[in-house]
Design an enzyme around this catalytic site. Structure first.
Site, short mmCIF file in Angstrom:
data_model
loop_
_atom_site.label_atom_id
_atom_site.label_comp_id
_atom_site.label_asym_id
_atom_site.label_seq_id
_atom_site.Cartn_x
_atom_site.Cartn_y
_atom_site.Cartn_z
N TYR A 149 14.85 25.69 -42.58
CA TYR A 149 13.90 26.04 -43.63
C TYR A 149 14.59 26.11 -44.99
CZ TYR A 149 15.99 30.66 -43.79
OH TYR A 149 16.89 31.69 -43.94
N PHE A 159 15.69 30.56 -53.06
CA PHE A 159 16.22 31.90 -52.83
C PHE A 159 16.86 32.04 -51.46
CE2 PHE A 159 11.65 32.10 -51.83
CZ PHE A 159 11.69 32.54 -50.51
N ASP A 160 16.59 31.10 -50.55
CA ASP A 160 17.20 31.14 -49.22
C ASP A 160 17.05 29.78 -48.57
OD1 ASP A 160 18.47 32.09 -47.00
OD2 ASP A 160 16.72 33.11 -46.15
N ILE A 177 7.53 37.41 -41.61
CA ILE A 177 6.42 37.77 -42.49
C ILE A 177 5.12 37.14 -41.99
CG2 ILE A 177 7.86 38.12 -44.52
CD1 ILE A 177 7.10 35.32 -45.47
N TYR A 203 5.81 39.49 -49.08
CA TYR A 203 6.39 40.81 -49.31
C TYR A 203 5.57 41.70 -50.23
CZ TYR A 203 10.45 38.55 -47.24
OH TYR A 203 11.30 37.86 -46.38
N PHE A 220 7.75 27.48 -48.68
CA PHE A 220 8.74 27.19 -47.64
C PHE A 220 8.57 25.79 -47.08
CE2 PHE A 220 8.89 31.83 -47.36
CZ PHE A 220 10.25 32.07 -47.17
#
Length: 239
Positions: A149, A159-160, A177, A203, A220
């Protein structure tokens, strides 16, 4: 407690700021010196995020000097408490405004994005695009899946990313999530999806990281590589 944390943060940043005029004499060689710099740097970044960019470095330095020298403080405790309360209130008001702006921007983005060809919006508000189709099995809430991902904000900032780390991850479908929980169950093994997850399915107003502002829509790219037997996956993780 917040007041004490704020005071400590200001004092630490003051040490850093007070040393700026003597930058040539500052050494960052020993572990203690490096750690000291790191503390100041982290506190400075934190205060900058809170909008406290108008601190008077000279006044901070004077306060530190008076405390270390055990001199009589120039302001009464009541005056200091009032000043800290003002800064705290201003920071909270600023954060509330930023959260509201972020939430509004997220809704606008999803409204426009949902009009694009190929984008599907589910009843929950989750949006997705199928980038690669396959005929593999679909995961259930009780399954453990292997995925690659990449997570981004709507401005494209990553961010990731397991892709950047070069290693896919295993995770329980029901342990992520809500946007992922729903989205993963739409996928077949071998497929690649792009998810646009509303903040309420991510979030919300509780940011898990400075890299993810509160009320952010998360984007994502996910590849479902495989489905693992939960019992075997758990046994493999045992030491």
């Amino acid at each position: 407690m917040r007041q004490h944390r704020l005071a400590a943060a200001i004092a630490l940043v003051g040490l850093v700021l007070a040393g700026c005029d003597k930058q040539a004499s500052v050494e960052l060689k020993t572990p203690a010196q490096k750690a000291s710099y790191g503390i100041g740097l982290n506190m400075g970044k934190s205060l900058a995020q809170e909008g406290m960019d108008d601190l008077d470095s000279k006044a901070v330095a004077q306060g530190i000097e008076d405390a270390i020298g055990k001199k009589e403080q120039k302001l009464k405790d009541e005056e200091l408490a009032e000043a800290f309360a003002f800064l705290q209130k201003r920071a909270e008001e600023r954060m509330t405004k930023l959260n509201e702006e972020s939430a509004a921007a997220g809704k606008k983005f999803l409204a426009e994005n949902g009009k694009r060809e190929g984008v599907v919006t589910t009843a929950s508000g989750l949006q997705y695009e199928v980038e690669k189709k396959a005929d593999g099995a679909q995961p259930k809430p009780t399954d453990v899946v292997t995925v690659h991902y990449e997570g981004k904000l709507t401005d494209g900032k990553v961010f990731d990313s397991s892709v950047e780390r070069g290693s896919p991850i295993d995770l329980p479908v029901s342990g992520v999530i809500p946007g992922w929980v729903e989205g993963l169950q739409l996928m077949h093994v071998g497929e690649k999806y792009k998810f646009y997850i509303p903040s309420e399915l991510a979030y919300g107003d509780q940011s898990p990281s400075p890299a993810i502002p509160a009320n952010s829509v998360l984007v994502f790219n996910i590849e479902l590589i495989g489905i693992k037997d939960p019992a075997k996956a758990e046994a493999a993780q045992q030491p």
